[in-house]
Design an enzyme around this catalytic site. Structure first.
Site, mmCIF file in Angstrom:
data_model
loop_
_atom_site.group_PDB
_atom_site.id
_atom_site.type_symbol
_atom_site.label_atom_id
_atom_site.label_comp_id
_atom_site.label_asym_id
_atom_site.label_seq_id
_atom_site.Cartn_x
_atom_site.Cartn_y
_atom_site.Cartn_z
ATOM 1 N N ASP A 193 0.844 -1.211 0.000
ATOM 2 C CA ASP A 193 0.000 0.000 0.000
ATOM 3 C C ASP A 193 0.876 1.257 0.000
ATOM 4 O O ASP A 193 0.526 2.272 0.628
ATOM 5 C CB ASP A 193 -0.997 0.026 1.161
ATOM 6 C CG ASP A 193 -2.162 0.972 0.917
ATOM 7 O OD1 ASP A 193 -2.274 1.506 -0.212
ATOM 8 O OD2 ASP A 193 -2.954 1.190 1.837
ATOM 9 N N GLY A 211 -1.779 7.681 4.275
ATOM 10 C CA GLY A 211 -0.915 6.860 3.425
ATOM 11 C C GLY A 211 0.540 6.960 3.831
ATOM 12 O O GLY A 211 0.971 7.961 4.396
#
Ligand code: DOR
Ligand code: ZN
Ligand code: ZN
Length: 399
Positions: free
Chosen positions: A265, A284
């Site tokens: 990710d 993130g």
């Protein structure tokens, strides 16, 4: 050309099912070129580039662009992930068939960062994907439970006054999609499993014979929400860092094969989108260049996985899930191979500014971690060596 393998491990090249490369649209934070360099340095020979770009990868124009750009750069095979819907979290199915039949031969679809939410859309998407022989990867998040949420719902967020993202937001979609996959006779892949409850649900679904697979990120294995203390937005991610007991359940599940593979990710973000207030920052974290070291730290060092197991969760299983037949398998003598040579005994200290990614948002800043990639080899050609990418020879264009 001879590489010295004394004291090192040779593994099949790593496959990342979940990378955000930000091209097209946010080339100030990452490009296919910078992300390919990061991937090669991390030991990857294949990465799946997520669909939440601008424009969204919901058409063959975008998916073929990403594929061709990856081939041109030649540091890693860049497989575009197509969007399930027109636009992210849309109401209309995208032309998955056209993307699957394009030059890129798209084999995985997701609306990552935006759950394929409507159950009827998901049901139709699973049926369509099944007929095409492609995979749907689900960012499991019930959006009505995460509105305004910025951190894991628990004692830490409560004490710090951060709005909570409940486990049920993830687990309710995992349960729903397992059942939808069962009814459609289709496969479903769960992105970034983050809770102990998701582990239990995946285990249950597999026990029922449902075709479900799941990935876990390095950051959810190593970190937990005790890091929120500093309010540093580098720790903000979706799904959020959970509690230590969740991380422990994820490590056990990866060791036991309930969770199939590691996916990064990798989510680059600009400084200005990470330096603001926690609630306003983008979620993130970078992951490509640190993944192996974090897996060695969390899984190999405590004896949960041996090196054979590392090959399984970082290469063979993700290759199998995505249907790559040229990755993560034994190769015949004389066949050009995808490989990663690892020095298990060296350590290094992570600094965001020294990474090949354009962005610097690593949650592992200043941590000293075990194991380094000595070299990465894509179809017999060295793509990274001793911490530096080795771009393809412009003149010969040789792979
Ligand atoms: O933390 C995240 N970042 N989670 C997502 O689902 C999307 C991703 C991104 O694109 O930045
Ligand atoms: Zn996601
Ligand atoms: Zn993602």
């Amino acid at each position: 050309e001879i590489l010295d393998g004394a004291g090192k491990y040779l593994l099949p090249g790593f496959v990342d099912l979940h990378t955000h490369l930000r091209e097209p649209g946010r080339e100030d934070t990452e490009t296919i070129e910078s992300g390919s360099a990061a991937a090669a340095l991390g030991g990857y020979t294949a990465v799946f580039a997520m669909a939440n770009t601008t424009p969204v990868a919901d058409s063959v124009v975008v998916t073929d662009h990403v594929w061709r750009r990856g081939r041109e750069i030649g540091l890693v095979d860049v497989y575009p992930v197509g969007a399930v819907t027109v636009g992210l979290a849309g109401k209309q199915l995208a032309e998955m068939g056209t993307m699957a039949a394009g030059e890129a031969r798209v084999r995985m679809f997701s609306d990552d960062g935006h759950c394929v939410y409507d159950p009827l859309i998901m049901r139709r998407a699973l049926e369509y994907a099944n007929s095409l022989g492609v995979l749907i990867a689900q960012h499991a998040e019930e959006p009505r439970l995460t509105q305004g949420a910025v951190a894991h719902e628990g004692p830490n967020a409560a004490r710090l006054g951060l709005a909570g993202w409940p486990r049920a937001a993830e687990e309710s979609i995992v349960a729903r999609d397992a059942l939808l996959a069962r009814d459609a006779g289709a496969r479903v892949h769960i992105c970034h499993a983050s809770t102990a409850g998701t582990v239990e649900l995946v285990k249950w679904a597999k026990g029922q014979g449902i075709s479900i697979t799941a990935e876990v990120t390095p950051h959810h294995l190593l970190l937990d929400d005790s890091r929120l203390e500093t309010y540093d937005a580098v720790n903000k991610v979706n799904p959020p860092l959970r509690e230590a007991s969740d991380a422990e359940a994820l490590r056990t599940a990866l060791a036991e094969g309930v969770i199939d593979c590691v996916a990064t990710d990798h989510a680059p973000h600009a400084e200005q989108d990470k330096c603001c207030e926690f609630a306003a920052a983008r979620p993130g974290m970078l992951g490509l260049e640190t993944a192996l070291s974090v897996i060695v730290q969390t899984m190999v060092a405590p004896g949960l996985l041996d090196w054979r197991g590392v090959a399984r969760v970082m290469s063979e299983n993700p290759a199998r899930i995505a249907g790559l037949d040229d990755q993560g398998r034994p190769i015949a003598v004389g066949e050009p191979a995808n490989l990663v040579l690892i020095d298990p005994d060296s350590t290094w200290t992570v600094h965001g500014r020294e990474l090949a990614s354009i962005s610097e948002n690593t949650p592992f800043e200043s941590m000293t971690l075990p194991a380094r990639v000595s070299a990465t080899i894509l179809r017999g050609r060295i793509t990274a060596r001793d911490g530096k990418p080795e771009p393809r020879d412009e003149i010969t264009g040789a792979f």
